[in-house]
Design an enzyme around this catalytic site. Structure first.
Site, PDB file in Angstrom:
ATOM      1  N   LYS A 193      28.837  16.167  17.027  1.00  0.00           N
ATOM      2  CA  LYS A 193      27.936  17.625  16.603  1.00  0.00           C
ATOM      3  C   LYS A 193      26.228  17.171  16.265  1.00  0.00           C
ATOM      4  O   LYS A 193      26.085  16.461  15.279  1.00  0.00           O
ATOM      5  CB  LYS A 193      28.894  18.043  15.505  1.00  0.00           C
ATOM      6  CG  LYS A 193      28.782  19.401  15.080  1.00  0.00           C
ATOM      7  CD  LYS A 193      27.691  20.025  15.164  1.00  0.00           C
ATOM      8  CE  LYS A 193      27.229  20.846  13.247  1.00  0.00           C
ATOM      9  NZ  LYS A 193      25.574  20.288  13.549  1.00  0.00           N
ATOM     10  N   GLU A 267      26.016   7.828   5.773  1.00  0.00           N
ATOM     11  CA  GLU A 267      25.110   7.012   6.356  1.00  0.00           C
ATOM     12  C   GLU A 267      23.899   8.790   5.643  1.00  0.00           C
ATOM     13  O   GLU A 267      24.050   9.618   5.827  1.00  0.00           O
ATOM     14  CB  GLU A 267      24.390   6.515   7.275  1.00  0.00           C
ATOM     15  CG  GLU A 267      23.084   6.316   6.993  1.00  0.00           C
ATOM     16  CD  GLU A 267      21.430   7.029   7.007  1.00  0.00           C
ATOM     17  OE1 GLU A 267      21.085   6.597   6.352  1.00  0.00           O
ATOM     18  OE2 GLU A 267      21.386   6.552   8.139  1.00  0.00           O
ATOM     19  N   CYS A 301      15.638   8.696   5.573  1.00  0.00           N
ATOM     20  CA  CYS A 301      16.486   8.496   4.945  1.00  0.00           C
ATOM     21  C   CYS A 301      15.970   7.317   3.745  1.00  0.00           C
ATOM     22  O   CYS A 301      16.417   7.526   2.918  1.00  0.00           O
ATOM     23  CB  CYS A 301      18.289   8.357   5.096  1.00  0.00           C
ATOM     24  SG  CYS A 301      17.878   7.134   6.678  1.00  0.00           S
ATOM     25  N   GLU A 398      15.644  13.622  -3.042  1.00  0.00           N
ATOM     26  CA  GLU A 398      15.147  13.332  -2.251  1.00  0.00           C
ATOM     27  C   GLU A 398      14.446  14.547  -1.811  1.00  0.00           C
ATOM     28  O   GLU A 398      15.288  15.673  -1.758  1.00  0.00           O
ATOM     29  CB  GLU A 398      16.748  12.916  -0.555  1.00  0.00           C
ATOM     30  CG  GLU A 398      15.669  12.620  -0.034  1.00  0.00           C
ATOM     31  CD  GLU A 398      16.756  11.978   0.594  1.00  0.00           C
ATOM     32  OE1 GLU A 398      18.440  13.040   1.213  1.00  0.00           O
ATOM     33  OE2 GLU A 398      16.784  10.962   2.049  1.00  0.00           O
TER      34      GLU A 398
HETATM   35  P1  NDP Z   1      23.490  17.784   6.124  1.00  0.00           P
HETATM   36  O1  NDP Z   1      23.496  16.945   5.612  1.00  0.00           O
HETATM   37  O2  NDP Z   1      23.712  19.700   5.343  1.00  0.00           O
HETATM   38  O3  NDP Z   1      23.183  17.952   7.845  1.00  0.00           O
HETATM   39  C1  NDP Z   1      23.658  16.754   8.591  1.00  0.00           C
HETATM   40  C2  NDP Z   1      24.327  17.350   9.596  1.00  0.00           C
HETATM   41  O4  NDP Z   1      25.325  17.740   9.260  1.00  0.00           O
HETATM   42  C3  NDP Z   1      24.000  18.377  10.391  1.00  0.00           C
HETATM   43  O5  NDP Z   1      24.519  18.355  11.427  1.00  0.00           O
HETATM   44  C4  NDP Z   1      24.836  19.626  10.042  1.00  0.00           C
HETATM   45  O6  NDP Z   1      24.929  20.697  10.422  1.00  0.00           O
HETATM   46  C5  NDP Z   1      26.402  18.802   8.919  1.00  0.00           C
HETATM   47  N1  NDP Z   1      26.911  20.101   8.906  1.00  0.00           N
HETATM   48  C6  NDP Z   1      26.185  20.790   7.001  1.00  0.00           C
HETATM   49  N2  NDP Z   1      27.685  21.058   6.123  1.00  0.00           N
HETATM   50  C7  NDP Z   1      28.420  20.747   7.356  1.00  0.00           C
HETATM   51  C8  NDP Z   1      29.315  20.155   6.769  1.00  0.00           C
HETATM   52  N3  NDP Z   1      29.915  21.181   5.874  1.00  0.00           N
HETATM   53  N4  NDP Z   1      30.861  19.826   7.240  1.00  0.00           N
HETATM   54  C9  NDP Z   1      30.388  18.795   8.404  1.00  0.00           C
HETATM   55  N5  NDP Z   1      29.045  18.514   9.311  1.00  0.00           N
HETATM   56  C10 NDP Z   1      28.559  20.017   8.132  1.00  0.00           C
HETATM   57  O7  NDP Z   1      21.550  18.492   6.251  1.00  0.00           O
HETATM   58  P2  NDP Z   1      20.095  19.172   6.061  1.00  0.00           P
HETATM   59  O8  NDP Z   1      19.854  19.078   7.508  1.00  0.00           O
HETATM   60  O9  NDP Z   1      21.048  20.532   5.479  1.00  0.00           O
HETATM   61  O10 NDP Z   1      18.964  18.869   5.190  1.00  0.00           O
HETATM   62  C11 NDP Z   1      19.338  18.948   3.986  1.00  0.00           C
HETATM   63  C12 NDP Z   1      18.835  17.833   3.210  1.00  0.00           C
HETATM   64  O11 NDP Z   1      18.996  16.627   3.476  1.00  0.00           O
HETATM   65  C13 NDP Z   1      17.539  17.304   3.314  1.00  0.00           C
HETATM   66  O12 NDP Z   1      16.697  17.253   3.025  1.00  0.00           O
HETATM   67  C14 NDP Z   1      17.361  15.567   3.301  1.00  0.00           C
HETATM   68  O13 NDP Z   1      17.255  15.300   1.561  1.00  0.00           O
HETATM   69  C15 NDP Z   1      19.164  15.298   3.499  1.00  0.00           C
HETATM   70  N6  NDP Z   1      18.952  14.696   4.559  1.00  0.00           N
HETATM   71  C16 NDP Z   1      18.825  13.411   4.957  1.00  0.00           C
HETATM   72  C17 NDP Z   1      19.721  12.474   6.257  1.00  0.00           C
HETATM   73  C18 NDP Z   1      19.802  11.135   6.874  1.00  0.00           C
HETATM   74  O14 NDP Z   1      19.114  10.980   6.701  1.00  0.00           O
HETATM   75  N7  NDP Z   1      19.793  11.157   5.145  1.00  0.00           N
HETATM   76  C19 NDP Z   1      19.244  13.301   6.994  1.00  0.00           C
HETATM   77  C20 NDP Z   1      19.361  14.733   6.905  1.00  0.00           C
HETATM   78  C21 NDP Z   1      18.899  15.023   5.417  1.00  0.00           C
HETATM   79  P3  NDP Z   1      23.722  21.640  10.908  1.00  0.00           P
HETATM   80  O15 NDP Z   1      22.421  20.974  10.994  1.00  0.00           O
HETATM   81  O16 NDP Z   1      23.751  22.309  11.928  1.00  0.00           O
HETATM   82  O17 NDP Z   1      23.606  22.470   9.444  1.00  0.00           O
END
Ligand code: NDP
Length: 488
Positions: A193, A267, A301, A398
């Protein structure tokens, strides 16, 4: 007056635009789900739009997978696993993984352009980092496919089964590679996904799997938003879940899987300490700071988002940092001169701007470069805060944007204590002339990856992953194979 003085007086030393061509890009208007080797419409008939964050133009419509689609994808992955993939010799599996790597290389230009259009990152980064590294991950893991018994000597190695994998928007294709390459090499099948805002290179990757002749159902792609990810995690027939994203969603996934016996690797977020000692080569350290926090708009990250500068060189470091930051070019991600592209989405842009406000309200001093930014799209100028305290939210949380928090220290122990004062533990960095300090810092910081006199360097042979709220499990290297194998 010398010639040089004449030239430098009223001449415009700006770069002429150098846009990467998009002529060769053939995106479809609408993409279905990729299940059992074919693109198929979603059961609900619902689609969502994916836009270019640099100009807000719609790039394509993408299928929104619901529970029924996720179930179909998991069933396809199960069938492919039991009937084809796990029975195939490692040598044969390796050939498919190798073929995927070669096709990524062949289509590198197209993938780089689409990555920059859909995600906002500068073409220089997608061209020179994301795409070559994605191919490298497949090459590396193709090599392991028939050598797993050497990776785990004395053990019988078998695949785990069907893996549900959820990835974020900051390195869309690279995250596909980090997740899919080890899974396939070890004999697992996959339902992936991608993030809602950056599905396009994952869809092109599905085409690449077709082109490579990968058996049907070995790789399946369900596009959608958070609800699709949640439906995937909930599916009872998964043997393994791998997630990269925010700590909050990681915790929700951990709760959802509790008591089910499904393997899990997480991660999650980070707030890396980047430590500059007075004996460091300051000019190089400043380049390291820039790379540490402004690479990929700070959507990283492991970004070096907390800078600790030894008090005696604070003034010099800040003066040089400001001067260097003023040269950063913010703008069109497809321009080869651009250093900092568009923020990935409106939501993320709002989030970063909220943190900028919070920082000022908390009493920190904000510096932002004076560069102009385009009128349309989502942009944040490179920024840093000084006069920050350990308790400030901009130091603890973050931000995931081009925002740095700068603090000072006097002794090595003080630097370590401050560096470890965080719920995260993903990465860190140290700049010094002294090997002994490097050893002390790398041992003293509780984080998965620590760079010395460099930052943000990645290689498929090197394990990556966190401590504490940054998650658990490793990706890359021999360590990264472990979550995808059963050892008996
Ligand atoms: P999320 O954790 O929401 O997104 C990561 C993935 O998980 C996306 O594919 C998302 O889908 C999916 N997802 C969202 N909700 C669920 C759920 N309940 N169950 C399973 N999968 C889910 O990150 P965000 O995009 O909301 O970003 C928010 C913050 O997260 C950022 O500002 C940053 O601080 C942090 N972040 C950290 C990352 C890292 O690599 N450590 C990467 C991305 C974000 P969808 O995108 O379609 O909502």
């Amino acid at each position: 007056m010398t010639d040089t003085a004449t030239i430098s007086k009223g001449s415009d030393w700006g770069y002429a635009p150098a846009p990467e061509s998009t002529d060769h890009i053939r995106l479809k208007d609408r993409y279905g789900l990729f299940i059992d080797g074919k693109f198929t419409p979603p059961a609900s008939g619902k689609y969502f739009k994916t836009i270019n964050p640099a100009n807000e133009k719609v790039l394509a419509e993408v299928a929104e997978a619901g529970e029924k689609d996720v179930d179909r994808a998991v069933q396809a992955a199960r069938k492919a696993h039991d009937k084809v993939w796990r029975k195939m010799s490692g040598r044969e599996r390796g050939k498919y993984v190798y073929r995927i790597a070669r096709i990524i290389q062949e289509r590198a230009r197209e993938l780089a352009v689409v990555e920059s259009m859909d995600g906002g990152k500068p073409i220089r980064e997608s061209r020179d980092v994301d795409i070559p590294l994605s191919a490298a991950h497949f090459f590396y893991h193709a090599g392991w496919a028939d050598k797993l018994s050497y990776a785990f000597p004395g053990k019988k190695v078998s695949p785990v089964g069907v893996a549900g994998q959820i990835i974020p928007w900051n390195f869309p294709l690279l995250m596909v590679a980090w997740k899919v390459a080890p899974a396939l090499a070890c004999g697992n099948t996959v339902v992936l996904k991608p993030a809602e805002t950056t599905p396009l290179t994952a869809l092109l990757f599905a085409e690449i799997c077709q082109e490579a002749g990968l058996p049907d159902g070995v790789f399946n792609l369900v596009t959608g938003a958070g609800a699709t990810g949640a439906a995937l995690v909930k599916h009872p027939d998964l043997d393994k879940v791998a997630f990269t994203g925010s700590t909050d969603v990681g915790k929700a996934i951990q709760k959802a899987l509790a008591g089910r016996g499904t393997k899990l690797t997480l991660e999650l977020g980070g707030k890396a300490a980047h430590i500059i000692f007075e004996d460091a080569t300051i000019d190089q350290a400043v380049e390291g700071i820039i790379n540490g926090i402004y690479f990929n708009q700070g959507h990283v990250c492991c970004a070096g988002s907390r800078l600790f500068v030894q008090e005696s060189v604070e003034e010099e470091v800040i003066a040089k940092l400001k001067a260097r930051m003023e040269t950063l070019i913010v703008g069109d991600p497809l321009d080869k001169n651009t250093d900092i592209g568009a923020i990935n989405s409106r939501a993320q842009c709002d989030r970063i701007n909220d943190y900028l406000k919070i920082g000022v309200e908390e009493g920190a001093e904000l510096f932002q470069t004076r560069c102009s930014v385009p009128g349309k799209g989502f942009w944040v100028r490179p920024s840093f805060f000084t006069k920050v305290a350990q308790s400030h939210r901009i130091v603890q949380e973050e931000i995931f944007g081009p925002v740095l928090a700068i603090q000072t220290f006097r002794t090595l122990n003080e630097a370590l204590e401050k560096a470890n004062n965080t719920p995260y533990g993903l990465s860190g960095g140290v700049w010094t002339d002294k090997g002994s300090k490097i050893f002390k810092v790398t041992r003293g910081i509780r984080a998965g990856v620590i760079w010395a006199n460099t930052f943000n360097k990645f290689d498929p042979t090197s394990p990556f992953g966190g401590y504490k709220e940054s998650g658990y499990g490793r990706e890359g290297g021999r360590h990264g194979l472990k979550p995808y194998v059963e050892l008996t």
